[in-house]
Design a protein around this motif. Structure first.
Motif, mmCIF file in Angstrom:
data_model
loop_
_atom_site.group_PDB
_atom_site.id
_atom_site.type_symbol
_atom_site.label_atom_id
_atom_site.label_comp_id
_atom_site.label_asym_id
_atom_site.label_seq_id
_atom_site.Cartn_x
_atom_site.Cartn_y
_atom_site.Cartn_z
ATOM 1 N N GLN A 416 -2.044 71.484 34.835
ATOM 2 C CA GLN A 416 -0.645 71.760 34.485
ATOM 3 C C GLN A 416 -0.509 73.156 33.899
ATOM 4 O OE1 GLN A 416 1.230 68.715 32.080
ATOM 5 N NE2 GLN A 416 0.076 67.083 33.067
ATOM 6 N N ASN A 417 -1.426 73.527 33.008
ATOM 7 C CA ASN A 417 -1.381 74.869 32.414
ATOM 8 C C ASN A 417 -1.586 75.951 33.463
ATOM 9 O OD1 ASN A 417 -1.025 73.721 29.885
ATOM 10 N ND2 ASN A 417 -3.220 73.707 29.424
ATOM 11 N N ILE A 418 -2.435 75.673 34.444
ATOM 12 C CA ILE A 418 -2.652 76.638 35.527
ATOM 13 C C ILE A 418 -1.361 76.857 36.301
ATOM 14 C CG2 ILE A 418 -3.821 76.982 37.741
ATOM 15 C CD1 ILE A 418 -6.256 75.583 36.532
ATOM 16 N N VAL A 419 -0.659 75.772 36.594
ATOM 17 C CA VAL A 419 0.593 75.868 37.348
ATOM 18 C C VAL A 419 1.638 76.642 36.550
ATOM 19 C CG1 VAL A 419 2.509 74.543 38.314
ATOM 20 C CG2 VAL A 419 0.153 73.786 38.676
ATOM 21 N N VAL A 420 1.762 76.331 35.259
ATOM 22 C CA VAL A 420 2.749 77.015 34.420
ATOM 23 C C VAL A 420 2.445 78.511 34.347
ATOM 24 C CG1 VAL A 420 3.639 77.238 32.071
ATOM 25 C CG2 VAL A 420 3.305 74.983 33.058
ATOM 26 N N GLY A 421 1.172 78.852 34.163
ATOM 27 C CA GLY A 421 0.798 80.261 34.119
ATOM 28 C C GLY A 421 1.064 80.967 35.431
ATOM 29 N N ALA A 422 0.771 80.307 36.545
ATOM 30 C CA ALA A 422 1.026 80.900 37.857
ATOM 31 C C ALA A 422 2.518 81.112 38.080
ATOM 32 C CB ALA A 422 0.443 80.008 38.953
ATOM 33 N N VAL A 423 3.320 80.150 37.657
ATOM 34 C CA VAL A 423 4.772 80.276 37.814
ATOM 35 C C VAL A 423 5.295 81.469 37.013
ATOM 36 C CG1 VAL A 423 6.983 79.182 37.254
ATOM 37 C CG2 VAL A 423 5.181 77.856 38.351
ATOM 38 N N LEU A 424 4.767 81.674 35.805
ATOM 39 C CA LEU A 424 5.190 82.812 34.991
ATOM 40 C C LEU A 424 4.856 84.131 35.677
ATOM 41 C CD1 LEU A 424 6.274 84.037 32.403
ATOM 42 C CD2 LEU A 424 4.034 83.713 31.359
ATOM 43 N N VAL A 425 3.653 84.247 36.238
ATOM 44 C CA VAL A 425 3.257 85.478 36.926
ATOM 45 C C VAL A 425 4.148 85.728 38.138
ATOM 46 C CG1 VAL A 425 1.399 86.603 38.211
ATOM 47 C CG2 VAL A 425 0.876 85.345 36.123
ATOM 48 N N VAL A 426 4.409 84.692 38.911
ATOM 49 C CA VAL A 426 5.265 84.833 40.093
ATOM 50 C C VAL A 426 6.680 85.233 39.682
ATOM 51 C CG1 VAL A 426 6.336 83.570 41.998
ATOM 52 C CG2 VAL A 426 3.914 83.251 41.505
ATOM 53 N N ALA A 427 7.175 84.674 38.580
ATOM 54 C CA ALA A 427 8.522 85.010 38.116
ATOM 55 C C ALA A 427 8.623 86.489 37.750
ATOM 56 C CB ALA A 427 8.896 84.140 36.916
ATOM 57 N N VAL A 428 7.606 87.018 37.074
ATOM 58 C CA VAL A 428 7.613 88.445 36.718
ATOM 59 C C VAL A 428 7.523 89.302 37.977
ATOM 60 C CG1 VAL A 428 6.359 90.258 35.488
ATOM 61 C CG2 VAL A 428 6.632 87.998 34.448
ATOM 62 N N TRP A 429 6.719 88.866 38.931
ATOM 63 C CA TRP A 429 6.611 89.603 40.193
ATOM 64 C C TRP A 429 7.946 89.643 40.925
ATOM 65 C CZ3 TRP A 429 6.144 87.204 45.341
ATOM 66 C CH2 TRP A 429 5.946 88.160 46.352
ATOM 67 N N LEU A 430 8.623 88.501 40.986
ATOM 68 C CA LEU A 430 9.932 88.455 41.644
ATOM 69 C C LEU A 430 10.947 89.319 40.905
ATOM 70 C CD1 LEU A 430 10.182 84.655 42.580
ATOM 71 C CD2 LEU A 430 9.709 86.585 44.106
ATOM 72 N N ASP A 431 10.859 89.348 39.568
ATOM 73 C CA ASP A 431 11.748 90.207 38.799
ATOM 74 C C ASP A 431 11.505 91.668 39.140
ATOM 75 O OD1 ASP A 431 13.545 90.842 36.419
ATOM 76 O OD2 ASP A 431 11.674 91.809 35.805
ATOM 77 N N THR A 432 10.245 92.042 39.309
ATOM 78 C CA THR A 432 9.925 93.427 39.680
ATOM 79 C C THR A 432 10.510 93.767 41.043
ATOM 80 O OG1 THR A 432 7.862 93.284 38.418
ATOM 81 C CG2 THR A 432 8.044 95.060 40.030
ATOM 82 N N LEU A 433 10.355 92.870 42.013
ATOM 83 C CA LEU A 433 10.911 93.103 43.341
ATOM 84 C C LEU A 433 12.428 93.201 43.294
ATOM 85 C CD1 LEU A 433 8.751 90.701 45.582
ATOM 86 C CD2 LEU A 433 8.493 93.189 45.257
ATOM 87 N N TYR A 434 13.050 92.336 42.508
ATOM 88 C CA TYR A 434 14.506 92.333 42.403
ATOM 89 C C TYR A 434 15.020 93.650 41.829
ATOM 90 C CZ TYR A 434 19.213 90.788 41.114
ATOM 91 O OH TYR A 434 20.583 90.681 40.978
ATOM 92 N N ARG A 435 14.357 94.147 40.795
ATOM 93 C CA ARG A 435 14.790 95.394 40.167
ATOM 94 C C ARG A 435 14.597 96.585 41.114
ATOM 95 N NH1 ARG A 435 15.700 95.542 34.795
ATOM 96 N NH2 ARG A 435 15.050 97.722 34.680
ATOM 97 N N LYS A 436 13.504 96.588 41.880
ATOM 98 C CA LYS A 436 13.305 97.667 42.840
ATOM 99 C C LYS A 436 14.385 97.644 43.925
ATOM 100 C CE LYS A 436 8.279 98.211 42.348
ATOM 101 N NZ LYS A 436 6.970 98.082 43.036
ATOM 102 N N ARG A 437 14.723 96.437 44.372
ATOM 103 C CA ARG A 437 15.748 96.329 45.418
ATOM 104 C C ARG A 437 17.121 96.711 44.885
ATOM 105 N NH1 ARG A 437 17.055 90.832 48.926
ATOM 106 N NH2 ARG A 437 18.630 91.774 50.300
ATOM 107 N N ALA A 438 17.374 96.335 43.629
ATOM 108 C CA ALA A 438 18.666 96.678 43.025
ATOM 109 C C ALA A 438 18.792 98.195 42.824
ATOM 110 C CB ALA A 438 18.820 95.966 41.689
#
Length: 438
Positions: A416-438
């Motif tokens: 469960q902790n692995i999944v939560v940590g992975a989700v956090l990393v993916v969320a930050v990555w998506l935020d980076t992509l979103y800001r670059k596109r914006a």
């Protein structure tokens, strides 16, 4: 020639379709990022429901999910302001555990024995609650002072706080669990008695729908007053109807979850009620911790969107140097942000302690990870300057949905902790992509 015409038709159809979707989103002013998060939440719910054999999307699990999300949602609203100003608070889980232990010790030991206050007295839980909130506010203000006035990085200050307050929680009782809590205090944590029942749940739901209508009408009037572009009438009606459907649907789910049979029998005996052959159906309704979380969300939304303090927070996050040159007392604002974060951790401690009916040393462990993940998944940018309270609360629901679903699937805690940590990393990555596109 025919091939060219054939290829052009789908392109025109696709452009027309995208144009219609774009016009709809523009007319309703729906945040596409929030829409994507809602879509992800729906997909997660459907997937977990299928994998759990139809156990996830049941009134019982959804009601429990709302209660379990309440404490994280409360802290996530404060974490938005912290991250918006390009800071971080790693100590919120430890503050929760420490303050929860203080509330527990005050109710079980100190106030009854030293002050002679009876266990059933309202003064007992009120004094314990106020003392806990006061301590959490002071802790947050102290950490904010270190960050704002001594220029110690927030990462270091709150990392130290994570260790200090976790150790302090153990020191208060030498590692012993403190229980039980005051009966009235336990209502803050939910349960059959810690809910408002079917009738008052419908009253709250209808009142919320009326508030949505008033807010939409007032917003339209303000736009007309200041000559801002207005949404089409159909868009206003659509948004109001959608909000009411979601609100009343949530109330309907809460009212579909009945009290356990054993509690119903005790309740019937205590009130001289006859239980029919099919059993007596008493609905839980909306849980008190959920109402607390919603109230905190409303207050924090008003604070960030409608006050000078909120504008200062986003100005500092957007450009700290420009904010200082504009005359904003950035140090004082930062101190208040961390003090507010501490206070919200105290509110979450009250909810968590009341729900467990005990104060334990493990309470709040890794809650800082869930809180930060909820804020980031909800659209709060780690680069600062952007974030919403509603998005953070939705992120808290998403994170708790993952945990609840993994429990139903029998997944071990380390995974469960692995999944939560992975989700956090993916969320930050998506935020980076979103800001670059914006």
């Amino acid at each position: 020639m025919a091939d060219t015409a054939t290829g052009a038709a789908p392109d025109r159809a696709r452009a027309s379709e995208q144009g219609a979707v774009g016009r709809f989103l523009q007319a309703t002013e729906i945040d596409t990022r929030m829409l994507g998060m809602v879509g992800a939440l729906v997909l997660i719910w459907l997937g977990l429901h299928f994998l759990s054999g139809g156990l996830f999307l049941t009134p019982r699990n959804l009601w429990n999910l709302s209660v379990q999300s309440a404490s994280i949602a409360v802290m996530a609203t404060g974490m938005v302001l912290v991250i918006v100003t390009r800071n971080i608070d790693l100590s919120v889980g430890s503050i929760l555990g420490f303050v929860g232990m203080i509330m527990g010790v005050l109710q079980v030991t100190i106030l009854p024995q030293m002050a002679g206050i009876a266990q059933g007295s309202p003064a007992l839980w009120i004094l314990a609650l106020l003392a806990g909130l006061g301590v959490s506010l002071l802790i947050g203000a102290f950490q904010g002072f270190l960050v704002a006035y001594l220029s110690i990085p927030a990462f270091i200050v709150t990392l130290g706080g994570l260790l200090v307050w976790r150790g302090a929680a153990w020191w208060v009782t030498s590692g012993q669990t403190v229980a039980p809590m005051n009966p009235t205090f336990r209502l803050i944590g939910g349960g059959p008695e810690g809910s408002i029942g079917a009738f008052w749940s419908w009253v709250v739901g209808l009142a919320a729908c009326a508030a949505v209508a008033v807010l939409l009408a007032n917003g339209r009037r303000q736009r007309r007053r200041f000559k801002f572009p207005q949404r089409p009438v159909w868009a206003e009606v659509f948004l109001g109807a959608l909000a009411c459907v979601l609100i009343l649907g949530a109330v309907g789910v809460a009212n579909s979850y009945p009290w356990p049979a054993a509690i119903v029998r005790r309740y019937a005996q205590a009130n001289n009620l006859s239980v029919p052959d099919g059993g007596l159906f008493i609905a839980h309704g909306i849980a008190i911790p959920v109402l607390i979380a919603v109230a905190v969300g409303i207050v924090m939304t008003f604070l960030t969107n409608r006050t000078r303090f909120g504008r200062y927070v986003f100005a500092i996050g957007g450009n700290p140097e420009a904010a200082a040159l504009a005359g904003i007392n950035t140090r004082w604002v930062l101190l208040k942000i961390f003090a507010l974060m501490g206070l919200l951790a105290g509110v979450a401690a009250a909810i968590s302690t009341a729900r467990l009916n005990a104060a334990t040393n493990a309470q709040g462990t890794l809650d800082e990870l869930l809180t930060i993940a909820a804020a980031v998944i909800g659209g709060t940018s780690l680069a600062g300057g952007a974030g919403t309270i509603a998005g953070a609360m939705l992120g808290a629901l998403l994170m708790q949905s993952l945990q609840s679903g993994m429990v139903l699937l029998g997944i071990d805690t380390p995974l469960q902790n692995i999944v939560v940590g992975a989700v956090l990393v993916v969320a930050v990555w998506l935020d980076t992509l979103y800001r670059k596109r914006a």
